[in-house]
Design a protein around this motif. Structure first.
Motif, PDB file in Angstrom:
ATOM      1  N   GLN A  31      50.470  41.681  40.685  1.00 29.96           N
ATOM      2  CA  GLN A  31      49.895  41.371  39.740  1.00 29.96           C
ATOM      3  C   GLN A  31      48.511  41.249  40.117  1.00 29.96           C
ATOM      4  O   GLN A  31      47.997  40.930  41.182  1.00 29.96           O
ATOM      5  CB  GLN A  31      50.140  39.939  39.262  1.00 29.96           C
ATOM      6  N   THR A  32      47.691  41.764  39.239  1.00 31.68           N
ATOM      7  CA  THR A  32      46.092  41.734  39.437  1.00 31.68           C
ATOM      8  C   THR A  32      45.394  41.052  38.276  1.00 31.68           C
ATOM      9  O   THR A  32      45.550  41.227  37.250  1.00 31.68           O
ATOM     10  CB  THR A  32      45.285  43.171  39.461  1.00 31.68           C
ATOM     11  N   LYS A  33      44.382  40.161  38.759  1.00 32.30           N
ATOM     12  CA  LYS A  33      43.422  39.572  37.725  1.00 32.30           C
ATOM     13  C   LYS A  33      42.118  39.582  37.884  1.00 32.30           C
ATOM     14  O   LYS A  33      41.722  39.826  38.898  1.00 32.30           O
ATOM     15  CB  LYS A  33      43.556  37.997  37.731  1.00 32.30           C
ATOM     16  N   ILE A  34      41.302  39.596  36.890  1.00 36.11           N
ATOM     17  CA  ILE A  34      39.863  39.663  37.051  1.00 36.11           C
ATOM     18  C   ILE A  34      39.088  38.155  36.884  1.00 36.11           C
ATOM     19  O   ILE A  34      39.885  37.526  35.814  1.00 36.11           O
ATOM     20  CB  ILE A  34      39.157  40.762  36.064  1.00 36.11           C
ATOM     21  N   LEU A  35      38.451  37.757  37.819  1.00 33.58           N
ATOM     22  CA  LEU A  35      37.610  36.492  37.564  1.00 33.58           C
ATOM     23  C   LEU A  35      36.367  36.644  37.641  1.00 33.58           C
ATOM     24  O   LEU A  35      35.737  37.234  38.536  1.00 33.58           O
ATOM     25  CB  LEU A  35      38.206  35.623  38.855  1.00 33.58           C
ATOM     26  N   SER A  36      35.833  36.363  36.523  1.00 34.55           N
ATOM     27  CA  SER A  36      34.118  36.300  36.465  1.00 34.55           C
ATOM     28  C   SER A  36      33.519  34.888  36.595  1.00 34.55           C
ATOM     29  O   SER A  36      33.951  33.955  36.173  1.00 34.55           O
ATOM     30  CB  SER A  36      33.826  36.822  34.945  1.00 34.55           C
ATOM     31  N   ILE A  37      32.393  35.043  37.374  1.00 37.53           N
ATOM     32  CA  ILE A  37      31.530  33.841  37.732  1.00 37.53           C
ATOM     33  C   ILE A  37      30.281  34.243  37.196  1.00 37.53           C
ATOM     34  O   ILE A  37      29.493  35.138  37.433  1.00 37.53           O
ATOM     35  CB  ILE A  37      31.660  33.748  39.170  1.00 37.53           C
TER      36      ILE A  37
END
Length: 144
Positions: free
Chosen positions: A108-114
């Motif tokens: 599973q891949t997720k994108i996390l934005s800061i």
């Protein structure tokens, strides 16, 4: 004479307070940091360990790869920067041991934005640091 001594002490006290206030207000800007906390569970909400996690900073293509060795399925990473910045992380969780440690799981891949708005000031005695903290939850499905 007693009035001049009292006045001298009052003036000295005011000067000391002014110096302390000035020093406290003019702290140096320290580093910025990003803390990523993760949790990996199966669809029955059981934690999964021994998974390979790859965190890629898309702004500079730096890769941090590690294995979750905590039986709680949790991980935590801290990344330091000179100043707060907008960053996008791609986080991939991958089962590399097959049937061991609970079974075969889909990756599973997720994108996390800061963003720079995510950083919160934290003060130490000498500096003001900016810290952004994000949590990410992975729920992995079993492979057939």
């Amino acid at each position: 004479m007693p009035h001049s001594t009292a006045l001298t002490h009052i003036i000295l006290f005011i000067n000391i307070c002014s110096v302390l206030t000035f020093t406290a207000c003019n702290k140096e800007e320290g580093y910025a940091s990003v803390k990523i906390k993760g949790q990996v569970n199966d669809i029955l909400n059981h934690p999964i360990n021994q998974l390979l996690v790859t965190i890629t900073n898309k702004e500079n293509d730096k890769i941090d790869q590690f294995r979750i060795d905590d039986t709680s399925g949790k991980f935590e990473r801290i990344y330091l920067f000179e100043t707060p910045q907008d960053i996008t992380y791609v986080i991939e969780v991958k089962d590399t041991d097959g049937e061991m440690n609970g079974g075969k799981f889909e990756s599973q891949t997720k994108i996390l934005s800061i963003s720079t708005f995510d950083y919160v000031k934290q003060q130490s005695q000498l500096a003001i640091h900016r810290i952004a903290e994000k949590e990410v939850l992975f729920v992995l499905e079993y492979k057939d």
